[in-house]
Design a protein around this motif. Structure first.
Motif, PDB file in Angstrom:
ATOM      1  N   MET A 169       0.844  -1.178   0.000  1.00 46.92           N
ATOM      2  CA  MET A 169       0.000   0.000   0.000  1.00 46.92           C
ATOM      3  C   MET A 169       0.893   1.246   0.000  1.00 46.92           C
ATOM      4  N   LYS A 170       0.501   2.220  -0.787  1.00 43.03           N
ATOM      5  CA  LYS A 170       1.377   3.387  -0.933  1.00 43.03           C
ATOM      6  C   LYS A 170       1.001   4.561  -0.035  1.00 43.03           C
ATOM      7  N   TYR A 171      -0.214   4.552   0.530  1.00 50.43           N
ATOM      8  CA  TYR A 171      -0.644   5.680   1.348  1.00 50.43           C
ATOM      9  C   TYR A 171      -0.790   5.273   2.812  1.00 50.43           C
ATOM     10  N   ARG A 172      -0.669   6.265   3.676  1.00 49.16           N
ATOM     11  CA  ARG A 172      -0.845   6.073   5.122  1.00 49.16           C
ATOM     12  C   ARG A 172      -2.165   6.721   5.525  1.00 49.16           C
ATOM     13  N   TYR A 173      -3.007   5.962   6.247  1.00 42.53           N
ATOM     14  CA  TYR A 173      -4.364   6.389   6.570  1.00 42.53           C
ATOM     15  C   TYR A 173      -4.546   6.570   8.074  1.00 42.53           C
ATOM     16  N   ALA A 174      -5.424   7.516   8.431  1.00 44.65           N
ATOM     17  CA  ALA A 174      -5.857   7.685   9.823  1.00 44.65           C
ATOM     18  C   ALA A 174      -7.377   7.649   9.845  1.00 44.65           C
ATOM     19  N   MET A 175      -7.936   6.962  10.823  1.00 39.89           N
ATOM     20  CA  MET A 175      -9.379   6.902  11.056  1.00 39.89           C
ATOM     21  C   MET A 175      -9.639   7.681  12.337  1.00 39.89           C
ATOM     22  N   VAL A 176     -10.553   8.665  12.280  1.00 43.86           N
ATOM     23  CA  VAL A 176     -10.772   9.532  13.443  1.00 43.86           C
ATOM     24  C   VAL A 176     -12.264   9.639  13.734  1.00 43.86           C
ATOM     25  N   CYS A 177     -12.634   9.396  14.986  1.00 46.94           N
ATOM     26  CA  CYS A 177     -14.025   9.604  15.420  1.00 46.94           C
ATOM     27  C   CYS A 177     -13.998  10.414  16.715  1.00 46.94           C
ATOM     28  N   SER A 178     -15.136  10.559  17.339  1.00 42.56           N
ATOM     29  CA  SER A 178     -15.207  11.410  18.528  1.00 42.56           C
ATOM     30  C   SER A 178     -14.530  10.735  19.711  1.00 42.56           C
ATOM     31  N   SER A 179     -15.270  10.072  20.552  1.00 41.25           N
ATOM     32  CA  SER A 179     -14.625   9.572  21.771  1.00 41.25           C
ATOM     33  C   SER A 179     -14.985   8.156  22.164  1.00 41.25           C
ATOM     34  N   ASN A 180     -15.824   7.462  21.381  1.00 42.66           N
ATOM     35  CA  ASN A 180     -16.223   6.150  21.889  1.00 42.66           C
ATOM     36  C   ASN A 180     -15.534   4.976  21.215  1.00 42.66           C
ATOM     37  N   GLN A 181     -14.705   5.227  20.225  1.00 41.99           N
ATOM     38  CA  GLN A 181     -13.845   4.195  19.666  1.00 41.99           C
ATOM     39  C   GLN A 181     -14.580   3.104  18.893  1.00 41.99           C
ATOM     40  N   ASN A 182     -15.737   3.382  18.345  1.00 40.78           N
ATOM     41  CA  ASN A 182     -16.464   2.371  17.597  1.00 40.78           C
ATOM     42  C   ASN A 182     -16.211   2.490  16.096  1.00 40.78           C
ATOM     43  N   ARG A 183     -16.589   3.618  15.502  1.00 39.09           N
ATOM     44  CA  ARG A 183     -16.512   3.766  14.046  1.00 39.09           C
ATOM     45  C   ARG A 183     -15.074   3.739  13.536  1.00 39.09           C
ATOM     46  N   SER A 184     -14.189   4.493  14.184  1.00 42.49           N
ATOM     47  CA  SER A 184     -12.803   4.534  13.720  1.00 42.49           C
ATOM     48  C   SER A 184     -12.118   3.183  13.905  1.00 42.49           C
ATOM     49  N   MET A 185     -12.416   2.493  14.995  1.00 40.00           N
ATOM     50  CA  MET A 185     -11.772   1.207  15.250  1.00 40.00           C
ATOM     51  C   MET A 185     -12.309   0.109  14.343  1.00 40.00           C
ATOM     52  N   GLU A 186     -13.584   0.166  13.981  1.00 48.14           N
ATOM     53  CA  GLU A 186     -14.120  -0.817  13.033  1.00 48.14           C
ATOM     54  C   GLU A 186     -13.411  -0.668  11.686  1.00 48.14           C
ATOM     55  N   ALA A 187     -13.259   0.575  11.229  1.00 47.18           N
ATOM     56  CA  ALA A 187     -12.547   0.814   9.969  1.00 47.18           C
ATOM     57  C   ALA A 187     -11.074   0.426  10.097  1.00 47.18           C
ATOM     58  N   HIS A 188     -10.453   0.767  11.220  1.00 43.87           N
ATOM     59  CA  HIS A 188      -9.050   0.419  11.459  1.00 43.87           C
ATOM     60  C   HIS A 188      -8.875  -1.099  11.387  1.00 43.87           C
ATOM     61  N   SER A 189      -9.771  -1.824  12.031  1.00 40.79           N
ATOM     62  CA  SER A 189      -9.692  -3.282  12.064  1.00 40.79           C
ATOM     63  C   SER A 189      -9.751  -3.881  10.659  1.00 40.79           C
ATOM     64  N   ILE A 190     -10.707  -3.436   9.857  1.00 39.33           N
ATOM     65  CA  ILE A 190     -10.857  -3.971   8.496  1.00 39.33           C
ATOM     66  C   ILE A 190      -9.650  -3.601   7.635  1.00 39.33           C
ATOM     67  N   LEU A 191      -9.249  -2.336   7.673  1.00 35.10           N
ATOM     68  CA  LEU A 191      -8.119  -1.912   6.838  1.00 35.10           C
ATOM     69  C   LEU A 191      -6.827  -2.623   7.244  1.00 35.10           C
ATOM     70  N   LYS A 192      -6.613  -2.765   8.546  1.00 34.75           N
ATOM     71  CA  LYS A 192      -5.415  -3.456   9.024  1.00 34.75           C
ATOM     72  C   LYS A 192      -5.405  -4.900   8.527  1.00 34.75           C
ATOM     73  N   SER A 193      -6.555  -5.570   8.579  1.00 38.50           N
ATOM     74  CA  SER A 193      -6.631  -6.967   8.135  1.00 38.50           C
ATOM     75  C   SER A 193      -6.371  -7.107   6.635  1.00 38.50           C
ATOM     76  N   LYS A 194      -6.557  -6.006   5.886  1.00 39.67           N
ATOM     77  CA  LYS A 194      -6.338  -6.024   4.432  1.00 39.67           C
ATOM     78  C   LYS A 194      -4.948  -5.502   4.056  1.00 39.67           C
ATOM     79  N   GLY A 195      -4.115  -5.235   5.063  1.00 37.94           N
ATOM     80  CA  GLY A 195      -2.738  -4.845   4.790  1.00 37.94           C
ATOM     81  C   GLY A 195      -2.479  -3.357   4.645  1.00 37.94           C
ATOM     82  N   PHE A 196      -3.454  -2.518   4.979  1.00 38.05           N
ATOM     83  CA  PHE A 196      -3.263  -1.078   4.873  1.00 38.05           C
ATOM     84  C   PHE A 196      -2.426  -0.556   6.039  1.00 38.05           C
ATOM     85  N   ASN A 197      -1.685   0.516   5.796  1.00 36.55           N
ATOM     86  CA  ASN A 197      -0.941   1.220   6.839  1.00 36.55           C
ATOM     87  C   ASN A 197      -1.926   2.205   7.470  1.00 36.55           C
ATOM     88  N   VAL A 198      -2.470   1.873   8.634  1.00 32.99           N
ATOM     89  CA  VAL A 198      -3.578   2.626   9.214  1.00 32.99           C
ATOM     90  C   VAL A 198      -3.394   2.811  10.718  1.00 32.99           C
TER      91      VAL A 198
END
Length: 193
Positions: A1-30
């Protein structure tokens, strides 16, 4: 993967972590972050959230809530969410405190107020690198089902971004195609590191 990604949500760690989990499992730098003052998880009532400092290990939160009321936190999905989060990284991080650890190519937010906060934060930093960063907001309701849908859509967008020679040249077309196909509006902006 050529790009570095950040997932950001407010304070409860649900939406950003769900995206982080999927992207990480697919080999993304996140990486993933929250923007609130604390991590807030639902409690027994709206007026009684469970509040933790950023940096508190997910395992500690899991053990604390399992001790308080295991049936409630299992039923409302918080214990499974914390278990997922602990498998992705040790503890939640706050955007304002940690995002300077490295520069990202693309930052995804999942609600407009967080999008505005990230842009404001990036605009007030010293732009020493003069490196562009794309900030994209995909509005996602804060529940487990919508977080899963939002994470899959984020993955799809990241794949499209990865296919480009340069996101700077292609982002308008990517957004137009996404919005037409899925009938979901995106906000996006460009800032600098």
């Amino acid at each position: 993967m050529k790009y570095r990604y950040a997932m950001v949500c407010s304070s409860n760690q649900n939406r950003s972590m769900e995206a982080h989990s999927i992207l990480k499992s697919k080999g993304f730098n996140v990486s993933s972050y929250g923007t609130g003052a604390h991590v807030k998880l639902p409690g027994p009532s709206l007026r009684e959230p469970n509040v933790y400092d950023f940096g508190t290990p997910y395992k500690h939160m899991f053990d604390d809530l399992r001790r308080k009321d295991p049936e409630l936190y299992k039923r409302n999905g918080i214990l499974p969410m914390l278990k997922r989060n602990a498998a992705v990284k040790t503890a939640p991080q706050r955007w304002q405190d940690n995002a300077a650890d490295g520069s990202f190519d693309v930052v995804f937010t999942f609600e407009e107020k967080v999008f505005d906060m990230v842009i404001e934060d990036l605009n007030t930093r010293d732009h020493a690198l003069m490196k562009t960063v794309l900030i994209v907001n995909l509005e996602v309701k804060d529940n487990h089902e919508e977080a899963a849908i939002g994470a899959r859509l984020t993955f799809d967008l990241c794949q499209e971004i990865e296919r480009t020679e340069s996101w700077e040249d292609s982002i308008d077309d990517i957004v137009i195609t996404f919005e037409k196909q899925l009938r979901r509006k995106l906000l996006y902006s460009i800032s600098f590191y």
